[in-house]
Design a protein around this motif. Structure first.
Motif, PDB file in Angstrom:
ATOM      1  N   ASP A 111       1.627  23.414   1.356  1.00  0.00           N
ATOM      2  CA  ASP A 111       1.440  24.325   2.578  1.00  0.00           C
ATOM      3  C   ASP A 111       2.135  25.908   2.789  1.00  0.00           C
ATOM      4  O   ASP A 111       2.772  25.647   2.855  1.00  0.00           O
ATOM      5  CB  ASP A 111       1.632  22.980   3.113  1.00  0.00           C
ATOM      6  N   LYS A 112       1.789  26.484   2.410  1.00  0.00           N
ATOM      7  CA  LYS A 112       1.754  28.241   2.337  1.00  0.00           C
ATOM      8  C   LYS A 112       3.162  28.700   3.667  1.00  0.00           C
ATOM      9  O   LYS A 112       4.143  28.725   3.219  1.00  0.00           O
ATOM     10  CB  LYS A 112       0.874  29.418   2.000  1.00  0.00           C
ATOM     11  N   ARG A 113       2.111  27.786   4.402  1.00  0.00           N
ATOM     12  CA  ARG A 113       3.395  28.879   5.932  1.00  0.00           C
ATOM     13  C   ARG A 113       4.309  28.075   5.855  1.00  0.00           C
ATOM     14  O   ARG A 113       5.618  28.512   5.959  1.00  0.00           O
ATOM     15  CB  ARG A 113       2.347  27.616   6.818  1.00  0.00           C
ATOM     16  N   LYS A 114       4.783  26.361   5.196  1.00  0.00           N
ATOM     17  CA  LYS A 114       6.305  25.546   5.149  1.00  0.00           C
ATOM     18  C   LYS A 114       6.519  26.407   4.059  1.00  0.00           C
ATOM     19  O   LYS A 114       7.940  26.684   4.056  1.00  0.00           O
ATOM     20  CB  LYS A 114       6.151  24.230   4.937  1.00  0.00           C
ATOM     21  N   PHE A 115       5.266  27.276   3.054  1.00  0.00           N
ATOM     22  CA  PHE A 115       6.377  26.940   1.779  1.00  0.00           C
ATOM     23  C   PHE A 115       7.320  28.375   2.235  1.00  0.00           C
ATOM     24  O   PHE A 115       8.006  28.750   1.753  1.00  0.00           O
ATOM     25  CB  PHE A 115       5.374  27.782   1.261  1.00  0.00           C
ATOM     26  N   TYR A 116       7.376  29.149   2.775  1.00  0.00           N
ATOM     27  CA  TYR A 116       7.212  30.661   2.882  1.00  0.00           C
ATOM     28  C   TYR A 116       8.280  30.511   4.474  1.00  0.00           C
ATOM     29  O   TYR A 116       9.785  30.972   4.151  1.00  0.00           O
ATOM     30  CB  TYR A 116       6.185  32.064   3.551  1.00  0.00           C
ATOM     31  N   SER A 117       8.334  29.546   5.205  1.00  0.00           N
ATOM     32  CA  SER A 117       9.764  30.217   5.764  1.00  0.00           C
ATOM     33  C   SER A 117      10.363  29.302   5.325  1.00  0.00           C
ATOM     34  O   SER A 117      11.872  29.627   5.965  1.00  0.00           O
ATOM     35  CB  SER A 117       8.544  29.317   6.923  1.00  0.00           C
ATOM     36  N   LEU A 118      10.953  28.158   4.307  1.00  0.00           N
ATOM     37  CA  LEU A 118      11.449  27.276   4.154  1.00  0.00           C
ATOM     38  C   LEU A 118      12.270  27.999   3.081  1.00  0.00           C
ATOM     39  O   LEU A 118      13.559  27.967   2.788  1.00  0.00           O
ATOM     40  CB  LEU A 118      11.403  25.502   3.826  1.00  0.00           C
ATOM     41  N   GLY A 119      11.358  29.204   2.511  1.00  0.00           N
ATOM     42  CA  GLY A 119      11.649  29.965   0.775  1.00  0.00           C
ATOM     43  C   GLY A 119      12.570  30.885   1.787  1.00  0.00           C
ATOM     44  O   GLY A 119      13.527  30.958   1.153  1.00  0.00           O
ATOM     45  N   VAL A 120      12.420  31.247   2.393  1.00  0.00           N
ATOM     46  CA  VAL A 120      13.615  32.240   2.953  1.00  0.00           C
ATOM     47  C   VAL A 120      15.091  31.632   3.495  1.00  0.00           C
ATOM     48  O   VAL A 120      16.008  32.570   3.119  1.00  0.00           O
ATOM     49  CB  VAL A 120      13.351  33.123   4.993  1.00  0.00           C
ATOM     50  N   PHE A 121      15.165  30.584   4.268  1.00  0.00           N
ATOM     51  CA  PHE A 121      16.457  30.101   4.538  1.00  0.00           C
ATOM     52  C   PHE A 121      17.050  29.359   2.933  1.00  0.00           C
ATOM     53  O   PHE A 121      17.918  29.879   2.928  1.00  0.00           O
ATOM     54  CB  PHE A 121      16.057  28.745   5.007  1.00  0.00           C
ATOM     55  N   MET A 122      15.989  29.014   1.944  1.00  0.00           N
ATOM     56  CA  MET A 122      16.481  29.141   0.767  1.00  0.00           C
ATOM     57  C   MET A 122      17.243  30.143   0.096  1.00  0.00           C
ATOM     58  O   MET A 122      18.561  29.781  -0.485  1.00  0.00           O
ATOM     59  CB  MET A 122      15.699  28.398   0.063  1.00  0.00           C
ATOM     60  N   THR A 123      16.748  31.441   0.320  1.00  0.00           N
ATOM     61  CA  THR A 123      17.216  32.376  -0.523  1.00  0.00           C
ATOM     62  C   THR A 123      18.463  32.956  -0.528  1.00  0.00           C
ATOM     63  O   THR A 123      18.935  33.485  -0.560  1.00  0.00           O
ATOM     64  CB  THR A 123      15.838  33.483  -0.365  1.00  0.00           C
ATOM     65  N   MET A 124      18.689  33.112   1.271  1.00  0.00           N
ATOM     66  CA  MET A 124      19.574  33.050   2.200  1.00  0.00           C
ATOM     67  C   MET A 124      20.759  33.030   1.697  1.00  0.00           C
ATOM     68  O   MET A 124      22.083  33.413   1.691  1.00  0.00           O
ATOM     69  CB  MET A 124      19.736  33.317   3.966  1.00  0.00           C
ATOM     70  N   THR A 125      20.408  30.907   1.892  1.00  0.00           N
ATOM     71  CA  THR A 125      22.085  30.238   1.474  1.00  0.00           C
ATOM     72  C   THR A 125      22.498  30.690  -0.106  1.00  0.00           C
ATOM     73  O   THR A 125      23.783  30.531   0.141  1.00  0.00           O
ATOM     74  CB  THR A 125      20.961  28.864   1.535  1.00  0.00           C
ATOM     75  N   THR A 126      21.446  31.002  -1.184  1.00  0.00           N
ATOM     76  CA  THR A 126      21.839  30.914  -2.468  1.00  0.00           C
ATOM     77  C   THR A 126      22.662  32.176  -2.671  1.00  0.00           C
ATOM     78  O   THR A 126      23.467  32.931  -3.008  1.00  0.00           O
ATOM     79  CB  THR A 126      20.687  31.237  -3.514  1.00  0.00           C
ATOM     80  N   ARG A 127      21.768  33.459  -2.034  1.00  0.00           N
ATOM     81  CA  ARG A 127      22.724  34.898  -2.214  1.00  0.00           C
ATOM     82  C   ARG A 127      24.324  34.326  -1.335  1.00  0.00           C
ATOM     83  O   ARG A 127      24.973  35.134  -1.984  1.00  0.00           O
ATOM     84  CB  ARG A 127      22.122  36.021  -1.691  1.00  0.00           C
ATOM     85  N   LEU A 128      24.596  33.803  -0.089  1.00  0.00           N
ATOM     86  CA  LEU A 128      25.930  33.446  -0.111  1.00  0.00           C
ATOM     87  C   LEU A 128      26.540  32.965  -0.300  1.00  0.00           C
ATOM     88  O   LEU A 128      27.499  33.499  -0.182  1.00  0.00           O
ATOM     89  CB  LEU A 128      25.324  32.793   1.519  1.00  0.00           C
ATOM     90  N   ALA A 129      26.056  31.987  -0.997  1.00  0.00           N
ATOM     91  CA  ALA A 129      27.336  31.077  -2.223  1.00  0.00           C
ATOM     92  C   ALA A 129      27.577  31.814  -3.411  1.00  0.00           C
ATOM     93  O   ALA A 129      28.407  31.780  -3.886  1.00  0.00           O
ATOM     94  CB  ALA A 129      26.187  30.009  -2.408  1.00  0.00           C
ATOM     95  N   VAL A 130      26.418  32.545  -4.105  1.00  0.00           N
ATOM     96  CA  VAL A 130      26.681  33.055  -5.202  1.00  0.00           C
ATOM     97  C   VAL A 130      27.036  34.665  -5.394  1.00  0.00           C
ATOM     98  O   VAL A 130      28.065  35.209  -5.887  1.00  0.00           O
ATOM     99  CB  VAL A 130      25.979  32.833  -6.123  1.00  0.00           C
ATOM    100  N   TYR A 131      27.594  34.580  -4.181  1.00  0.00           N
ATOM    101  CA  TYR A 131      27.641  37.285  -3.897  1.00  0.00           C
ATOM    102  C   TYR A 131      29.275  37.098  -4.612  1.00  0.00           C
ATOM    103  O   TYR A 131      29.011  37.805  -5.446  1.00  0.00           O
ATOM    104  CB  TYR A 131      27.441  37.286  -2.713  1.00  0.00           C
ATOM    105  N   PRO A 132      30.091  36.330  -4.497  1.00  0.00           N
ATOM    106  CA  PRO A 132      31.411  36.600  -4.986  1.00  0.00           C
ATOM    107  C   PRO A 132      31.629  36.879  -6.224  1.00  0.00           C
ATOM    108  O   PRO A 132      31.933  37.870  -7.261  1.00  0.00           O
ATOM    109  CB  PRO A 132      32.378  35.692  -4.442  1.00  0.00           C
ATOM    110  N   ALA A 133      30.750  35.763  -6.968  1.00  0.00           N
ATOM    111  CA  ALA A 133      30.492  35.844  -8.393  1.00  0.00           C
ATOM    112  C   ALA A 133      29.667  37.058  -8.824  1.00  0.00           C
ATOM    113  O   ALA A 133      30.205  37.799  -9.847  1.00  0.00           O
ATOM    114  CB  ALA A 133      30.183  34.470  -9.098  1.00  0.00           C
ATOM    115  N   SER A 134      28.819  37.753  -8.279  1.00  0.00           N
ATOM    116  CA  SER A 134      28.089  38.666  -8.585  1.00  0.00           C
ATOM    117  C   SER A 134      28.590  40.249  -8.445  1.00  0.00           C
ATOM    118  O   SER A 134      28.787  41.193  -9.269  1.00  0.00           O
ATOM    119  CB  SER A 134      26.621  38.688  -7.566  1.00  0.00           C
TER     120      SER A 134
END
Length: 324
Positions: free
Chosen positions: A16-39
């Protein structure tokens, strides 16, 4: 939905593409927040000459934390959040490329390789200008002497608590504006794509390797895992293994990419030769531990998050027929 042994792969048409994109933004942001110091630490280690400032990942972490606090580990983070766009472009391209490749081959390895490479090409075209600015911001502070561009010295103003957040945002984006203006003045529009070729030579192979290795390890682990073991656990172990493998293969080009972008070099080959002449083969491993430290937990978050995202985004008519 494709099934490989005990592993079920949710394909693009199952979502379901609508669910996929709306939840995807949250996932991407959370991931970047977690690993940014190591980057950030990886970039500093790759750009420094020898061990001029930091002796390793742990030393860099402790020194930055002591000198600048937690904020120093997130220098340039606000700019990097614009890569949310490239994150969505990446997963869309990956899934569509897999779908296209499936018309020509049933091999999951080939589909993953094609999808990963194509997704990285699209994502890097969007990401490189953001990375160029973000990396220059990363280099401010203790690493300021290693970059061509400097932000104007200004302290965040002392203000009442009610307006502190707004003032801090203006201060942060004031630094970003300083860097953007300086890059454009020195190199024009091309300056924002400095290191683009090096980025493609780093991230296309990395992405093209990560997905096949991910599926390879997943299939092998699923054969030896107990039948009671949840599929998500198998995937969460396969992801970091694939990340460590792909990072090791592509780290030499990642070092070159970082130096091209931060130091303003124009030749990937000359940068590679100089690095080899000055620091030998060990120079090619600079930042590798920080990269793996960043990539492995990132892979866990991405795998668990992405697979969960796909399951949550499964079309309503398919939910009851799938068992995990």
């Amino acid at each position: 939905m494709q099934q490989k042994g005990a592993i079920q792969i949710i394909e693009w048409e199952d979502l379901d593409k609508r669910k996929f994109y709306s939840l995807g933004v949250f996932m991407t942001m959370t991931t970047r927040l977690a690993v940014y110091p190591a980057s950030l630490i990886r970039t500093l280690l790759q750009v420094q000459r020898g061990k001029a400032l930091y002796s390793g990942t742990r030393d860099a972490f402790c020194k930055i934390l002591r000198a600048e606090g937690l904020r120093g580990l997130y220098r340039g983070f606000m700019v990097s959040t614009f890569t949310l766009v490239s994150g969505q472009a990446y997963i869309t391209t990956y899934e569509l490329a897999r779908k296209y490749a499936s018309l020509h081959t049933p091999s999951n390895t080939v589909k993953s390789l094609v999808g990963g490479g194509a997704a990285s090409l699209v994502a890097q075209t969007i990401t490189v200008p953001i990375d160029v600015v973000s990396q220059q911001l990363m280099m401010q502070g203790q690493g300021g002497h290693m970059t061509r561009f400097k932000v104007k010295p200004r302290a965040p103003p002392a203000v009442a608590a009610s307006s502190a957040s707004a003032k801090r945002r203006r201060w942060t984006f004031g630094q970003t504006r300083d860097i953007v203006v300086q890059i454009f003045a020195a190199d024009g529009f091309r300056g924002f794509y400095r290191g683009y070729v090096a980025s493609l030579l780093t991230y296309i192979p990395n992405s093209a390797l990560w997905w096949p290795f991910y599926h390879f390890y997943t299939e092998r682990l699923s054969r030896i895992a107990p039948s009671s073991c949840p599929q998500l656990i198998v995937l969460a172990i396969a992801g970091p293994m694939a990340a460590a493998t792909a990072s090791t293969f592509t780290n030499p080009m990642d070092v070159v990419r970082a130096r091209v972008q931060v130091e303003g070099r124009s030749s990937v080959l000359e940068t590679f030769k100089q690095l080899l002449a000055e620091e030998g083969a060990r120079g090619m491993t600079k930042g590798l531990s920080a990269r793996i430290i960043s990539a492995m937990p990132t892979s866990v978050v991405i795998v668990v998050g992405y697979e969960t995202l796909k399951r949550l985004s499964l079309r309503a008519d398919l939910v009851e027929s799938r068992h995990w």
